[in-house]
Design an enzyme around this catalytic site. Sequence first.
Site, PDB file in Angstrom:
ATOM      1  N   ARG A 269      58.423  37.783  53.037  1.00 42.02           N
ATOM      2  CA  ARG A 269      57.250  36.924  53.252  1.00 42.02           C
ATOM      3  C   ARG A 269      57.333  35.772  52.252  1.00 42.02           C
ATOM      4  O   ARG A 269      57.480  35.982  51.051  1.00 42.02           O
ATOM      5  CB  ARG A 269      55.948  37.703  53.101  1.00 42.02           C
ATOM      6  CG  ARG A 269      55.735  38.375  51.755  1.00 42.02           C
ATOM      7  CD  ARG A 269      54.291  38.882  51.620  1.00 42.02           C
ATOM      8  NE  ARG A 269      54.165  39.788  50.492  1.00 42.02           N
ATOM      9  CZ  ARG A 269      54.017  39.423  49.227  1.00 42.02           C
ATOM     10  NH1 ARG A 269      53.963  38.139  48.924  1.00 42.02           N
ATOM     11  NH2 ARG A 269      53.917  40.314  48.273  1.00 42.02           N
ATOM     12  N   HIS A 273      50.864  37.830  49.110  1.00 43.18           N
ATOM     13  CA  HIS A 273      50.528  39.050  49.859  1.00 43.18           C
ATOM     14  C   HIS A 273      49.301  38.795  50.736  1.00 43.18           C
ATOM     15  O   HIS A 273      49.305  39.091  51.930  1.00 43.18           O
ATOM     16  CB  HIS A 273      50.262  40.194  48.886  1.00 43.18           C
ATOM     17  CG  HIS A 273      49.805  41.449  49.549  1.00 43.18           C
ATOM     18  ND1 HIS A 273      50.629  42.216  50.340  1.00 43.18           N
ATOM     19  CD2 HIS A 273      48.591  42.071  49.558  1.00 43.18           C
ATOM     20  CE1 HIS A 273      49.950  43.258  50.802  1.00 43.18           C
ATOM     21  NE2 HIS A 273      48.715  43.187  50.348  1.00 43.18           N
ATOM     22  N   TYR A 283      55.709  37.635  40.106  1.00 46.75           N
ATOM     23  CA  TYR A 283      56.593  38.787  40.280  1.00 46.75           C
ATOM     24  C   TYR A 283      57.845  38.467  41.102  1.00 46.75           C
ATOM     25  O   TYR A 283      58.679  39.338  41.313  1.00 46.75           O
ATOM     26  CB  TYR A 283      55.838  39.961  40.915  1.00 46.75           C
ATOM     27  CG  TYR A 283      55.132  39.646  42.213  1.00 46.75           C
ATOM     28  CD1 TYR A 283      55.800  39.718  43.433  1.00 46.75           C
ATOM     29  CD2 TYR A 283      53.784  39.300  42.224  1.00 46.75           C
ATOM     30  CE1 TYR A 283      55.153  39.431  44.627  1.00 46.75           C
ATOM     31  CE2 TYR A 283      53.116  39.023  43.415  1.00 46.75           C
ATOM     32  CZ  TYR A 283      53.803  39.088  44.610  1.00 46.75           C
ATOM     33  OH  TYR A 283      53.162  38.814  45.798  1.00 46.75           O
TER      34      TYR A 283
END
Length: 370
Positions: A269, A273, A283
């Site tokens: 993706r 999120h 991250y």
Amino acid sequence: MSAKKTAQFDPQKTLESIENEFEMVQVLNEEGKIVNEEAMPKLSDEELQELMTRMVYTRVLDQRSISLNRQGRLGFYAPTAGQEASQIASHFALEKADWILPGYRDVPQIVWHGLPLYQAFLFSRGHFVGNQAPEGVNVLSPQIIIGAQYVQNAGVALGLKKRGKKAVAVTYTGDGGSSQGDFYEGINFAGAFNAPAIFIVQNNQFAISTPREKQTAAKTIAQKGIAAGIPSVLVDGMDPLAVYAVVKEARERALNGEGPTLIETLCYRYGPHTMAGDDPTRYRTSDLDTEWEKKDPLVRFRKYLEERGLWSEEKETEVIERAKEEIKDAIKKADETPKQKVTDLMANMYEEMPANLKEQYEIYTAKESK
């Protein structure tokens, strides 16, 4: 000194032999070249163009949904860019009679299955009309609880089998969902009852911020289906032709009475999120983003189609402009839908309202009538 005993079994060797069986299925490489002729699905030129049309449309829908979310015109939204091959090509292999049990990132599949776009926008806003699929549109509302749709999918598939329906039940979750108990319960139940179910894990590398390798010691998620005794496949989730071929075969197996299949689509993706404050730069590295951008499913498929004279910049522009116009009309229709009231919530929740709520219902009815 006693002689060292020789082990009569080697469980590590058994594990490695299973893991080594899961080679990734791929039809198109990153340059849009066919690398596996045998796996090439039988799609007409028109079907190939339609698949690309839906993928481009979905990318535009994602971009506009992010913008609408930032404007405060949508509520909860989980970006989909990068997962178009996994989502749209898998759906392209289904039929109208099939049931889809989506996760919260899987709104595009249920829109293409027939849910009006304005209702998808209302779902994002938490409006009950967004959960009222029209008659004949075989979808459930997107599941917010991680992995819960896996158990439900097994049940729906068993229901289809018991009713003699020539259809399958398909569900999706992310790699994080495969760490949930519902994941194992769902695939085990479906395997035990030989239900016509397809379980798709979209491994986009991160469950919110947790990398896949920190969730499980398993080399692949696909191998987890072996424990449930069901066929399992690892596929390049950025390759629409490979995804289509794998899901198509799984559907045919299910209809032939051969039971469920677990499919892991290896994808990525590009966005956060969800739009609820997640920052992927905390991250994920820019190098990793760049690496996966080179595998973009739209770029890959576009190269393949252009090489065959089936796609052009003009055709893509037409799709983009149509998508923008239809999205504009859908959000306008969502805006025009009467606001959800407290009494709506009560009335929708209960067939026969308990005494304490009847009293509250009357109070709110009076307030809402002013």
